[in-house]
Enzyme design. Sequence first.
Site, PDB file in Angstrom:
ATOM      1  N   LYS A  51       0.812  -1.228   0.000  1.00 42.66           N
ATOM      2  CA  LYS A  51       0.000   0.000   0.000  1.00 42.66           C
ATOM      3  C   LYS A  51       0.840   1.270   0.000  1.00 42.66           C
ATOM      4  O   LYS A  51       0.345   2.345  -0.366  1.00 42.66           O
ATOM      5  CB  LYS A  51      -0.933   0.000   1.208  1.00 42.66           C
ATOM      6  CG  LYS A  51      -2.039  -1.044   1.166  1.00 42.66           C
ATOM      7  CD  LYS A  51      -3.112  -0.703   0.163  1.00 42.66           C
ATOM      8  CE  LYS A  51      -4.342  -1.593   0.352  1.00 42.66           C
ATOM      9  NZ  LYS A  51      -5.440  -1.222  -0.553  1.00 42.66           N
ATOM     10  N   SER A 302       1.374  -9.792   0.219  1.00 39.82           N
ATOM     11  CA  SER A 302       1.135  -8.361   0.059  1.00 39.82           C
ATOM     12  C   SER A 302       1.346  -7.535   1.315  1.00 39.82           C
ATOM     13  O   SER A 302       1.486  -6.314   1.225  1.00 39.82           O
ATOM     14  CB  SER A 302      -0.284  -8.129  -0.470  1.00 39.82           C
ATOM     15  OG  SER A 302      -1.239  -8.691   0.419  1.00 39.82           O
TER      16      SER A 302
END
Length: 317
Positions: A51, A302
């Site tokens: 992110k 992730s």
Amino acid sequence: MTSFAMIEAAAARMAGHIRQTPLLHAPLLDRLAGRRVLVKAEALQITGSFKARGGWSAVSALPPGTGVLAMSSGNHAQGVAWAAAAHGIKAVILMPSDAPAVKIANTKAYGAEVVLYDRATEDRDAIAARLAAERGLALIPPFDHPQVIAGQGTVGLELAKQTASFGLGPTDVLVPCGGGGLAAGIALAVAQKAPHLRVRTVEPMGFDDAARSLASGTWQRNPSTIGTICDAITTPSPGQLTLPILLEHAGPGLTVSDAQALQAVAEAFTHLRLVAEPGGAVALAAALFTPGLGDTVICVVSGGNIDPALFTQSLQV
């Protein structure tokens, strides 16, 4: 809509600020999976997840001095808070009150103002719209934003370079999926730079809105966004911008159980010494436990912002 040119421009703005994360491999992990498993370790990214890429891309594209508002259970929150601090601007982050404590604490530590809400009873989008209007802030949503998608697409640029010498044939790239920003960005990038790679979304069972949307060709919704340990990737529905990209460029979606995601957390640490959170480990879980995949798969881990107690639990299973 996000374009490949926007992904390249985002990569240029990130130079010197975002880490190029490694592509890891462990023979014993291959043995468990029954195939070669290549792991893109975005858990090693600044702020502990991919992110940071979308956060930097979106913030760096704004007029100088523009304050921002983001909404997130933690990883997007930290990415935007970090990028805002680096640009010297104000950040207000709307977070669910049941987000992992470590994510709330880290978001505050980056200098952001955190506003908590109850995701079971309150409308996140309505609160965000009100705060943005009242305070004159630019809203940076967690996935449905052209520059956020472009930033996440830089993962795909890196994968294309990192696998260029591998001699791969058609190969699936398994990607954890909430609203689809990471999967859509990677899909756009590899379509241009490595068309033999095919993105496949991975979600927790019972929260498979992307898989159902890909199967039906229309937006499908989850009945709830609570009830799984994979908090980082639970969203009501795929994005208005992300689903069309995925319908054009991605393969069928996959699902894994919470138990499989938690086991993948343990296997990532055991074989790669990589700390992953459950939502960030679902693609690795799919690589380990899904039959019928190819001889080689690439999976994106992730995020690694796991609560310490849950991480300890994963190692004891």
